[in-house]
Write a protein that holds these residues in place. Structure first.
Motif, PDB file in Angstrom:
ATOM      1  N   GLU A  75       6.939   7.033  -2.854  1.00 44.43           N
ATOM      2  CA  GLU A  75       6.337   6.525  -4.090  1.00 44.43           C
ATOM      3  C   GLU A  75       5.690   7.688  -4.814  1.00 44.43           C
ATOM      4  OE1 GLU A  75       3.759   3.035  -4.073  1.00 44.43           O
ATOM      5  OE2 GLU A  75       2.911   3.610  -6.008  1.00 44.43           O
ATOM      6  N   ASP A  82      -2.700   2.137  -2.001  1.00 48.34           N
ATOM      7  CA  ASP A  82      -1.304   1.751  -1.822  1.00 48.34           C
ATOM      8  C   ASP A  82      -0.864   1.972  -0.374  1.00 48.34           C
ATOM      9  OD1 ASP A  82      -1.185   0.994  -4.410  1.00 48.34           O
ATOM     10  OD2 ASP A  82       0.018   2.692  -5.109  1.00 48.34           O
ATOM     11  N   THR A 118       4.830   0.142  -5.690  1.00 45.03           N
ATOM     12  CA  THR A 118       4.388  -0.384  -4.390  1.00 45.03           C
ATOM     13  C   THR A 118       4.915  -1.803  -4.187  1.00 45.03           C
ATOM     14  OG1 THR A 118       2.373   0.918  -4.704  1.00 45.03           O
ATOM     15  CG2 THR A 118       2.379  -0.641  -2.884  1.00 45.03           C
TER      16      THR A 118
HETATM   17 MG    MG Z   1       1.557   2.061  -6.265  1.00 46.08          MG
END
Ligand code: MG
Ligand code: GTP
Ligand code: ZN
Lengths: 129, 224
Positions: free
Chosen positions: B118, B73, B45
């Protein structure tokens, strides 16, 4: 826990192949699992037992072939199998000029099945043995 | 009767089929999709945020956030006004291609130039589940130690580029940078290594230049 998802993958490939062959029961399953993937055998067996319950693959014997990675030494030319944790040097000459390939295949190689009884229109009743 | 049936099929073939659908969707939209993989807390992140901050304003970025359960996140990304879709894997330790496919309708794909994905923090499964991204980037971080390529070779074999984050800690910790480099070299001599710190910003320029280069290559290939 990492093995749950690939074991689901194993089961679905196996069941698909068994159905295509109109098999009643899967007896053995030959797998290749790359050693560099980090997947371990025991959890695969554990999840397989759990997931295959009530399917034609229940009770099937898993034969797991671990595919090692291939090490190649650029100094002495040796090739050698590798497993994690990798060693940084050639086991034969000690050179650090090595390269590692492979060891990442995850395949269902073959299955052995018991064929469906050949009665016309038979849709594979669960076998009462 | 017993019958032997040769199968020889990839265990994850179903995932791979969806991954190539995803790739086709990314190509049609003319964007570069980047899958970020690392252990928990290595800085996925942080790298997204630090990168977006330094990209030209004209470049439109979107993010898919994979997380086992939380939305923390995704909130950090949304706070920067970046379009973000949260995928909760419901316990699974990786993203898979069908999860990405189901996220795509929630993003303005054709307006995007760059899509960061991610992945869930984990160095095993994400390597095996192709998402359809153009680039697989592995982020390692200094506190994890230099032995990660040796212990998780499958992950580093999949890397098109490797980021070593938290370089600000190299002075403090006994991270053997040469051993790390060597581990990477024996697995992927062709993969570039970016040593950087999301905290101080050191080294980010080289990473961003490379990423922009990859983006331009994509666009040339898919002429848009
Ligand atoms: Mg993360
Ligand atoms: N010292 C230092 N800390 C950093 C750096 N980059 C990130 N961190 C810290 O590392 C922690 C984890 O960073 P994240 O970016 O949340 O890591 P992540 O990989 O997204 O974590 P998960 O999504 O939970 O797997 C945070 O406390 C960051 O502030 C860096 O370059 N140096
Ligand atoms: Zn040698």
């Amino acid at each position: 826990m990492h093995e749950l998802a690939i074991t689901q993958g194993i089961l679905s490939v196996v069941l698909e192949a068994a159905e295509a062959a109109r098999a009643r029961r899967v007896l053995t399953i030959d797998l290749t699992v790359g050693a560099l993937t980090g997947y371990a055998e025991d959890p695969i067996r554990f999840y397989f037992d759990l997931l295959s319950r009530g399917t034609p693959a229940e009770g099937a014997i898993l034969r797991i072939r671990r595919e090692p990675g291939q090490g190649h030494c650029q100094t002495c030319g040796a090739t050698f199998p590798v497993e994690p944790p990798l060693s940084p040097a050639c086991p034969f000459c000690g050179s650090v000029e090595i390269r590692i390939h492979g060891g990442t295949h995850c395949l269902v190689e073959r299955i052995e099945v018991e064929d469906e009884d050949e009665h016309p229109g038979g849709e594979g009743h669960p076998s009462g043995q | 009767m017993r019958t032997n049936i040769p199968v020889v099929k990839a265990i994850l073939q179903a995932n791979e089929a969806v991954a190539s659908e995803n790739r086709t969707a990314f190509d049609a939209a003319g964007l570069l999709a980047v899958n970020l993989m690392s252990s928990p807390g290595a800085g996925k992140t942080s790298l997204i945020l630090a990168t977006v901050e330094r990209l030209p304003d004209t470049l439109k970025v979107g993010v898919i956030e994979g997380d086992i359960a939380s939305t923390l996140d995704a909130e950090r990304i949304a706070a920067r006004n970046i379009p973000v879709v949260q995928i909760n894997t419901g316990g699974a330790c990786h993203l898979d291609a069908p999860m990405i496919r189901s996220a795509l309708p929630h993003l303005p794909l054709t307006a995007l130039d760059l899509l960061f994905i991610e992945n869930v923090g984990n160095l095993v499964c994400p390597a095996e589940f192709d998402l359809g991204a153009h680039l697989n980037i592995v982020i390692a971080s200094v506190p994890e130690g230099h032995d990660k390529p040796y212990k998780y070779p499958g992950m580093f074999q999949k890397a098109d580029g490797v980021v070593l984050n938290k370089a600000d800690l190299l002075e403090i910790l006994d991270f053997d940078l040469e051993a790390f480099r060597h581990g990477l070299r024996i697995l992927r001599p062709d993969a570039p290594l970016f040593i950087l710190s999301c905290r101080t910003g050191d080294g980010l320029e080289t990473w961003i230049d490379w990423l922009m280069g990859q983006y331009r290559l994509r666009r040339e290939r898919h002429g848009r």
